[in-house]
Design a protein around this motif. Structure first.
Motif, PDB file in Angstrom:
ATOM      1  N   MET A   1       0.512  -1.090   0.034  1.00 30.28           N
ATOM      2  CA  MET A   1      -0.012   0.277   0.280  1.00 30.28           C
ATOM      3  C   MET A   1       0.944   1.346   0.278  1.00 30.28           C
ATOM      4  O   MET A   1       2.135   1.301  -0.421  1.00 30.28           O
ATOM      5  N   PHE A   2       0.181   2.421   0.724  1.00 28.93           N
ATOM      6  CA  PHE A   2       1.005   3.495   0.683  1.00 28.93           C
ATOM      7  C   PHE A   2       1.488   3.861   1.917  1.00 28.93           C
ATOM      8  O   PHE A   2       1.766   5.050   2.213  1.00 28.93           O
TER       9      PHE A   2
ATOM     10  N   LEU B   1       3.475   7.481   2.584  1.00 31.45           N
ATOM     11  CA  LEU B   1       2.586   7.949   3.706  1.00 31.45           C
ATOM     12  C   LEU B   1       3.352   8.292   4.722  1.00 31.45           C
ATOM     13  O   LEU B   1       3.132   9.384   5.318  1.00 31.45           O
TER      14      LEU B   1
ATOM     15  N   ARG C   1       6.340  10.850   3.967  1.00 36.05           N
ATOM     16  CA  ARG C   1       5.884  12.232   3.958  1.00 36.05           C
ATOM     17  C   ARG C   1       4.881  12.903   5.093  1.00 36.05           C
ATOM     18  O   ARG C   1       5.324  14.378   4.895  1.00 36.05           O
ATOM     19  N   ASN C   2       4.519  12.199   5.779  1.00 35.35           N
ATOM     20  CA  ASN C   2       3.863  12.628   7.124  1.00 35.35           C
ATOM     21  C   ASN C   2       5.102  13.388   7.908  1.00 35.35           C
ATOM     22  O   ASN C   2       4.855  14.255   8.298  1.00 35.35           O
TER      23      ASN C   2
ATOM     24  N   ARG D   1     -10.060  12.560  10.114  1.00 33.44           N
ATOM     25  CA  ARG D   1     -10.841  12.801   8.715  1.00 33.44           C
ATOM     26  C   ARG D   1     -10.088  12.356   7.250  1.00 33.44           C
ATOM     27  O   ARG D   1     -10.789  11.047   6.056  1.00 33.44           O
ATOM     28  N   GLU D   2      -9.213  11.899   7.284  1.00 34.76           N
ATOM     29  CA  GLU D   2      -8.283  11.138   6.724  1.00 34.76           C
ATOM     30  C   GLU D   2      -8.761   9.500   6.636  1.00 34.76           C
ATOM     31  O   GLU D   2      -7.698   8.873   6.090  1.00 34.76           O
TER      32      GLU D   2
ATOM     33  N   VAL E   1     -11.615   8.595   5.031  1.00 32.73           N
ATOM     34  CA  VAL E   1     -11.946   8.912   4.018  1.00 32.73           C
ATOM     35  C   VAL E   1     -11.031   7.507   3.200  1.00 32.73           C
ATOM     36  O   VAL E   1     -11.954   6.930   2.728  1.00 32.73           O
ATOM     37  N   LEU E   2     -10.401   7.144   3.892  1.00 34.29           N
ATOM     38  CA  LEU E   2      -9.286   5.619   3.109  1.00 34.29           C
ATOM     39  C   LEU E   2      -9.919   4.762   3.693  1.00 34.29           C
ATOM     40  O   LEU E   2     -10.955   4.095   3.102  1.00 34.29           O
ATOM     41  N   LYS E   3     -11.090   5.067   4.942  1.00 30.33           N
ATOM     42  CA  LYS E   3     -11.871   4.007   5.278  1.00 30.33           C
ATOM     43  C   LYS E   3     -13.159   3.534   4.366  1.00 30.33           C
ATOM     44  O   LYS E   3     -13.941   3.123   3.659  1.00 30.33           O
TER      45      LYS E   3
ATOM     46  N   ILE F   1     -13.448   4.371   1.314  1.00 24.48           N
ATOM     47  CA  ILE F   1     -13.359   4.480   0.149  1.00 24.48           C
ATOM     48  C   ILE F   1     -12.326   2.980   0.291  1.00 24.48           C
ATOM     49  O   ILE F   1     -12.095   2.297  -0.870  1.00 24.48           O
TER      50      ILE F   1
ATOM     51  N   ALA G   1     -10.305   0.640   2.576  1.00 29.01           N
ATOM     52  CA  ALA G   1      -9.805   0.585   3.706  1.00 29.01           C
ATOM     53  C   ALA G   1     -10.096   0.023   4.496  1.00 29.01           C
ATOM     54  O   ALA G   1     -10.431   0.020   4.860  1.00 29.01           O
ATOM     55  N   LYS G   2      -9.288  -1.548   5.158  1.00 28.10           N
ATOM     56  CA  LYS G   2     -10.321  -1.912   6.404  1.00 28.10           C
ATOM     57  C   LYS G   2      -9.083  -2.135   6.969  1.00 28.10           C
ATOM     58  O   LYS G   2      -8.018  -1.319   6.858  1.00 28.10           O
ATOM     59  N   ASN G   3      -9.269  -2.213   8.846  1.00 25.11           N
ATOM     60  CA  ASN G   3      -8.492  -1.953   9.942  1.00 25.11           C
ATOM     61  C   ASN G   3      -7.167  -1.869   9.959  1.00 25.11           C
ATOM     62  O   ASN G   3      -6.615  -1.054  10.301  1.00 25.11           O
TER      63      ASN G   3
ATOM     64  N   ASN H   1      -5.145  -1.960   7.044  1.00 18.16           N
ATOM     65  CA  ASN H   1      -4.708  -0.357   6.121  1.00 18.16           C
ATOM     66  C   ASN H   1      -4.256  -0.308   6.791  1.00 18.16           C
ATOM     67  O   ASN H   1      -3.303   0.563   7.097  1.00 18.16           O
TER      68      ASN H   1
END
Ligand SMILES: Nc1ncnc2c1ncn2[C@@H]1O[C@H](COP(=O)(O)OP(=O)(O)OP(=O)(O)O)[C@@H](O)[C@H]1O
Ligand SMILES: [Mg+2]
Lengths: 226, 421
Positions: B1-2, B6, B9-10, B293-294, B297-299, B301, B303-305, B307
């Protein structure tokens, strides 16, 4: 007769706020045929977002059933619901909700990555999707380098990444100017015609309503046909 | 995954916070690292010491001599004429129950080509049986008919610019007339000061010093290492006026002390790491809250726990890796600087931990009081094992500290997370 893709049966949702019960949906019986563009209108607080969230498997109803493609999604567990959202549903939000530190391309790649697609494949597909919304030349831009309309087009590309049967959009043009809103709806219309994708769009926007094949109105948690 | 991009970058986006959080781990890791390196350094010394002392379980020497020599000039200084035992005592000791073999030895401070050096006169065969022999790197050790042959330390050879097969002039003192010896072997111990020595046959040593029939030490090997203390008491009661020491037992004691030290240091380091891990937990909870919030959003679209869990664990693991890496680097620098900072302290005879250096006494006992403690202090050893341990420890702390925040993130309800401003 087109096939039914969404069917809700006596769907009710009651939020508990402390000791007070807040009814959000009240015995909603809604039927959506595949390849329709359904507009849902209604005053603030009438339950539009609640309905969309339940159809999208983000929230659970208090009572009632909801069948999507013949499957009762109220019976799914958390993991299967996540899978349902990943494969069957695409979400578009009013405020785009792109991941700010990822590029447009990477944002579109997320659902593909969650599916476990290999890197090359998902890159190519994401680029195709961006091309479809006219943003292939902005692939490497971060969300804050894109206009609201462009961000919303990235968002719809992301929603379509896994080729879902339904796309749910909650006031997608609420934050866009009319030109961007029209561009957005043109994309929706094209997709709907080309891929037979079903759209359920919560909106106040006449520009959107114009393009819908069916309009429902919610008032106090009840659905009325327009 | 990312997860990784992520995370990277974070962390980059919040450089200062990342640096501060990682520095909490750096403190603990660098501490662990320098302490582990110190212990490793001491271990290395203990090992070569044990090798240098060979397998002699017990050393017997004249009881009056030792104290006389304590104030002496040390290894490189002039020594008074050695106190001796009658060679016949070796016979007596070999008859004591539990004794496997004995090897008499005559050591003295002699002169090779005019350079002061410790000379050991040994009986080659019994010496090898009792001590396991020297670590010969060139040539061979002495044999029964090695009259006029000498085995010398590598450091001494280098110092005198000698090669195998050359001859040297060995005398009992700088003023005295010497005899010519041929270098037949070179040994190494890993400790320079021990290599400023030469080995000749016992008879040659006695001849040069004129101390016929006398020895300075009798080295004893026991049948069973666990009976050493019994044999020590038997020797003490059978042979009057001798000093009986157990160099290998002293080394063992020293290693036990090392173990205690390791535990002690490890505890300090762990406490520091523990404190550092709270910084990571805190930062990760902040990070999870900021990105609620992110997560929603991921959930939404799909994303599972697990992830979501992975995204945040990758971030905290990365903090741990940074902390571990920088910690090892800082620790290495400290380990390098440490001996310089404390060399004054060591020279003064003090140990940095307020205790007596455990090795100097062992060597003093083993080499008949010839070694001095000034050369003995541990230089930290930077080993790949220690680097691996400390680096992994940083990673482990990162993961462990990230578990709870990541779990909390993964359990968020998508609708509620999405409503978050
Ligand atoms: N998590 C919640 N807890 C309690 N009450 C809630 C919650 N979510 C929604 N409600 C209530 O349920 C009702 C319907 O809310 P919903 O968000 O579906 O309205 P909406 O039609 O989307 O309104 P808007 O047009 O303002 O977005 C409102 O009265 C709202 O206050
Ligand atoms: Mg709403």
């Amino acid at each position: 007769m087109p096939k039914l893709i969404v069917r809700t049966i006596d769907l009710s949702k009651v939020y508990r706020r402390g000791k007070v019960n807040v009814p959000a949906l009240n015995n909603v019986n809604l039927q959506v045929s595949s390849s329709e563009i359904v507009g849902i209108m209604g005053p603030s607080g009438s339950g539009k977002t609640t309905l969309l969230n339940i159809i999208g498997g983000l929230d659970k109803p208090t009572r009632g059933k909801i069948f999507v493609d013949g499957v009762d999604i109220t019976s799914l567990n958390e993991k299967d619901l996540a899978d349902y959202r990943l494969k069957k549903v695409g979400f578009v939000f009013q405020f785009y909700n792109l991941i700010p530190i990822l590029t447009a391309l990477e944002n579109v790649e997320i659902p593909l990555a969650l599916m476990g697609a290999p890197k090359d494949e998902r890159r190519e597909r994401a680029l195709n999707l961006l091309r479809m919304v006219g943003l292939e030349n902005r692939a490497d831009h971060k969300p804050d380098e894109l206009s609201g309309g462009e961000q919303q087009r990235v968002a719809i590309a992301r929603a379509l990444a896994n080729n879902p049967s339904i796309v749910l959009a909650d006031e997608p043009t609420g934050d866009l100017d009319s030109k961007s809103a029209m561009a957005f709806m043109r994309i929706v219309r094209d997709l709907n015609r080309r891929n037979n994708q079903t759209f359920i769009i919560v909106t106040h926007d006449p520009l959107v309503v114009e393009q819908c094949t069916k309009i429902y109105t919610i008032r106090d948690g009840r659905v009325e046909s327009a | 995954m990312f997860s990784w991009s992520l995370a990277v970058r974070n962390l980059k986006r919040r450089r200062l916070r990342t640096a501060l959080t990682a520095s909490g781990i750096v403190v603990g890791i660098s501490m662990m690292f320098i302490l582990l390196s110190l212990v490793s350094g001491m271990e290395t010394q203990a090992r070569s010491m044990a090798r240098a002392l060979g397998g002699a379980d017990i050393t017997v020497s004249n009881s009056t001599s030792f104290r006389d020599r304590m104030g002496g000039g040390g290894f490189f200084g002039a020594l008074p004429s050695p106190s001796t035992l009658d060679a016949s005592i070796a016979e007596t000791i070999s008859g004591i129950p539990g004794v496997y073999a004995v090897s008499p030895q005559f050591s003295f401070s002699g002169s090779i080509n005019g350079r002061r050096v410790t000379v050991y006169g040994v009986e080659p065969a019994s010496y090898e049986i009792v001590t396991g022999g020297l670590n010969i790197v060139e040539g061979r050790f002495l044999s029964e008919n090695s009259d006029g042959e000498i085995v010398m330390g590598k450091a001494m050879m280098d110092f005198l610019n000698l090669t195998l097969g050359q001859t040297v002039n060995l005398s009992a003192g700088q003023e005295e007339e010497g005899r010519i010896f041929t270098v037949v072997g070179v040994f190494e111990t890993g400790m320079i000061f021990q290599e400023y020595a030469g080995y000749v046959t016992l008879a040659d040593a006695q001849n040069i010093t004129g101390e016929h029939g006398l020895v300075t030490q009798i080295l004893v090997k026991c049948e069973d290492p666990s009976t050493v203390s019994d044999v020590v008491s038997l020797i003490s009661s059978t042979v009057p006026d001798v000093r009986v020491t157990t160099p290998t037992a002293t080394i063992q004691q020293a290693s036990q002390m090392l173990n205690t030290l390791t535990m002690f240091f490890a505890t300090i380091g762990l406490v520091a790491l523990f404190a550092g891990s709270f910084g990571v937990i805190n930062t990760m909870i902040m990070s999870v809250t900021e990105r609620t919030r992110e997560i929603g959003v991921l959930k939404a679209i799909g994303a599972k726990n697990h992830n979501i869990m992975k995204i945040f664990l990758a971030e905290s693991l990365l903090i741990g890796l940074i902390g571990g890496g920088v910690g090892v680097a800082v620790g290495s620098i400290l380990a390098y600087v440490f001996p310089m900072l404390t060399s004054g302290l060591f020279a003064a005879g003090a140990s940095p931990f307020g205790m007596r250096n455990p090795f100097s006494s062992a060597v003093n006992a083993g080499l008949g009081g010839r070694a001095t403690s000034t050369i003995m202090f541990a230089t930290p050893a930077i080993t790949p094992l220690n680097i691996t341990i400390c680096f992994s420890l940083g990673a482990l702390v990162g993961i462990l500290a990230g578990l709870y925040p990541a779990w909390r993130a993964s359990r968020m309800k998508p609708v509620e997370a999405l409503r978050h401003a």
